[in-house]
Enzyme design. Structure first.
Site, short mmCIF file in Angstrom:
data_model
loop_
_atom_site.label_atom_id
_atom_site.label_comp_id
_atom_site.label_asym_id
_atom_site.label_seq_id
_atom_site.Cartn_x
_atom_site.Cartn_y
_atom_site.Cartn_z
N GLY A 119 20.35 24.95 160.68
CA GLY A 119 21.78 24.73 160.42
C GLY A 119 22.35 24.00 161.63
O GLY A 119 22.12 24.41 162.78
N ASP A 165 25.13 17.66 158.21
CA ASP A 165 24.33 17.54 159.44
C ASP A 165 24.78 16.39 160.31
O ASP A 165 24.64 16.43 161.54
CB ASP A 165 22.85 17.40 159.09
CG ASP A 165 22.31 18.74 158.63
OD1 ASP A 165 22.44 19.05 157.43
OD2 ASP A 165 21.83 19.50 159.48
N GLN A 225 16.76 27.73 151.50
CA GLN A 225 17.87 28.29 152.29
C GLN A 225 18.93 28.92 151.39
O GLN A 225 19.59 29.89 151.77
CB GLN A 225 18.53 27.19 153.15
CG GLN A 225 17.68 26.68 154.28
CD GLN A 225 16.89 25.45 153.91
OE1 GLN A 225 16.53 25.26 152.74
NE2 GLN A 225 16.59 24.60 154.87
#
Ligand code: MRU
Length: 342
Positions: free
Chosen positions: A46, A234, A193
Site C-alpha cells: 500500500g 499509487d 488484497q
C-alpha cells in the site's frame, strides 16, 4: 486502530500482511535490509505504508551506526537500497526524499542528535498520514449518498497507510455519519488484497462487506447494484492519470459505460508533480508464481508463461473526481491539481 507499522524497542514492527486474515503475526525488522525485504515481499504494502516503512528503515539504519565515518556514503547506500524496493508508488520516493532533506540539514549536528531527528521525522510522517487520511475521509464522505453500495478494489485501508485508509477512509467516514453503506470488495487477483485484507478490515469495523470475484464487477454495475466506485492510488500524474492496483482501469471503463461515478482517494504525497501524464509511470512486474498459484497451490501448468503487471494506469478522463486532504479535485485536472500543490 489496526496495527500496520510501529516503532518499538529500536525496531520497526509490521503486521505480516501476507498471513492475514488467517494469522495476525508481527515481523520485527532490525536492519535496513530487513525493512527493504519486507517491502519487496509484501509483508507491508500500500503506497503510504510503503513510504512510512522506508522512512522508518532509514531512521533505523542511522540509529544502528556506531561511528560517523563515511556517513554520507553509508546513508546513500541505505537510501538506494530502499529506493529500489518497489517502483510504482510515489509515496515511497516522497518519503525517502523528505528523510534525505532532513538528513542533509542536520548531518553536521553529531550522530546522536541526527539519530533522534531522523526518528522524529519518520514519526511525523506517520502522524501526518493518519491525520491526512481522516481529512480525505471527511472530504470524500460528502460524495457518498445516504444509502449506497460502494465497490472498491485492492486494499486502500488502514493496512495500506498509517491508519484509517484513503478509499476505506471515505467509507469509514460515511459509515461514522450513519450513512447506510454496503461495500462490494473485489477479490483483487492475483495477490488477493481485497479478499484477504479489505474484507478483514471492514468486517472488524462492522461495515457490511460482500466479496466478489473481479470478473463480476461489470455485471453487477449493469444490474444497478453499484452506486459508486472508490479506489486508492499509487501514483497520480499532473493530468490526473492514476496508477493503481491492476484491474482498476477495467473498473473505470465499466463505471463509465454504466454511468457510475468513479472516485480516486489519495493524499498529495501520491502525486508526482514531475510527470505530465501517466504514460511514464513505471509499472512493477512481479513474480509469475503469484499468478500461477493461489494460496500456494498451482492452478495451471508449472511452466506456462505468465504476465504479472502489478498496476495499471487509468486515464484521467475516466475519473469523476480525486479526493485529497485538501479537497476534492474535479476536471480539468491539469489546472486543479497544480492549485492544490503544497
Ligand atoms: O501492491 P500493493 O498491495 O502495494 O498495491 C496497493 C494499491 O494498489 C493501493 O490501492 C494503493 O497503494 C493505495 S493504498 C492507500
Amino acid at each position: 486502530m489496526l496495527p500496520t507499522i510501529a516503532w518499538e524497542n529500536e525496531s520497526v514492527i509490521m503486521v505480516d500482511q501476507r498471513k492475514l486474515p488467517w494469522k495476525e503475526e508481527y515481523l520485527s525488522c532490525r536492519t535496513v535490509e530487513q525493512v527493504a525485504q519486507a517491502i519487496e515481499k509484501m509483508v507491508i504494502r500500500g503506497a503510504p505504508a510503503i513510504g512510512l516503512a522506508a522512512a522508518y528503515g532509514l531512521a533505523l539504519g542511522v540509529r544502528n551506526l556506531k561511528t560517523e565515518k563515511n556517513l554520507d556514503r553509508v546513508f546513500a547506500s541505505f537510501y538506494q537500497r530502499l529506493w529500489r524496493t518497489r517502483p510504482t508508488a510515489r509515496n515511497l520516493f516522497w518519503a525517502l526524499e523528505r528523510m534525505k532533506k532532513i538528513y542533509e540539514e542536520n548531518k553536521n549536528l553529531g550522530l546522536n542528535r541526527l539519530k533522534n531527528i531522523l526518528l522524529e521525522e519518520a514519526k511525523a510522517i506517520e502522524e501526518e498520514d493518519l491525520k491526512t487520511n481522516k481529512e480525505i475521509g471527511e472530504n470524500g464522505q460528502e460524495l457518498v449518498p445516504a444509502e449506497a453500495t460502494i465497490l472498491t478494489h485492492c486494499n486502500a485501508g488502514a493496512l495500506a497507510t498509517a491508519g484509517y485508509g484513503t478509499a476505506l477512509g471515505v467509507i469509514r467516514a460515511a459509515w461514522a455519519r450513519g450513512k447506510k453503506i454496503k461495500v462490494l470488495a473485489d477479490e483483487t487477483r492475483p495477490f488477493l488484497q481485497g479478499a484477504r485484507l479489505t474484507c478483514w478490515e471492514l468486517t472488524r469495523d462492522g461495515i457490511p462487506t460482500t466479496l466478489i470475484a473481479d470478473s463480476m464487477a461489470g455485471w453487477l454495475m449493469r444490474r444497478g447494484e453499484v452506486s459508486l466506485v472508490i479506489v486508492g492510488a499509487d501514483r497520480i500524474a499532473l493530468n490526473g492519470d492514476t496508477a493503481n492496483k491492476i484491474g482498476t482501469y477495467s473498473l473505470a471503463v465499466l463505471a463509465k459505460e454504466n454511468n457510475i461515478p468513479f472516485y480516486v482517494a489519495a493524499p498529495l504525497s501520491t502525486f508526482d508533480f514531475n510527470l505530465k501524464s501517466g504514460e511514464n509511470i513505471p509499472i512493477e512486474e512481479r513474480h509469475p508464481d503469484e499468478v500461477r498459484k493461489v494460496g500456494g497451490h498451482l492452478i495451471t501448468l508449472p511452466e506456462i508463461p505468465v504476465k504479472n503487471p502489478a498496476f495499471d494506469v487509468t486515464p484521467a478522463r475516466l475519473i469523476t473526481a480525486i479526493i485529497t486532504e485538501k479537497g476534492i479535485i474535479r476536471p480539468p485536472y491539469g489546472k486543479n491539481i497544480l492549485r492544490l500543490r503544497k
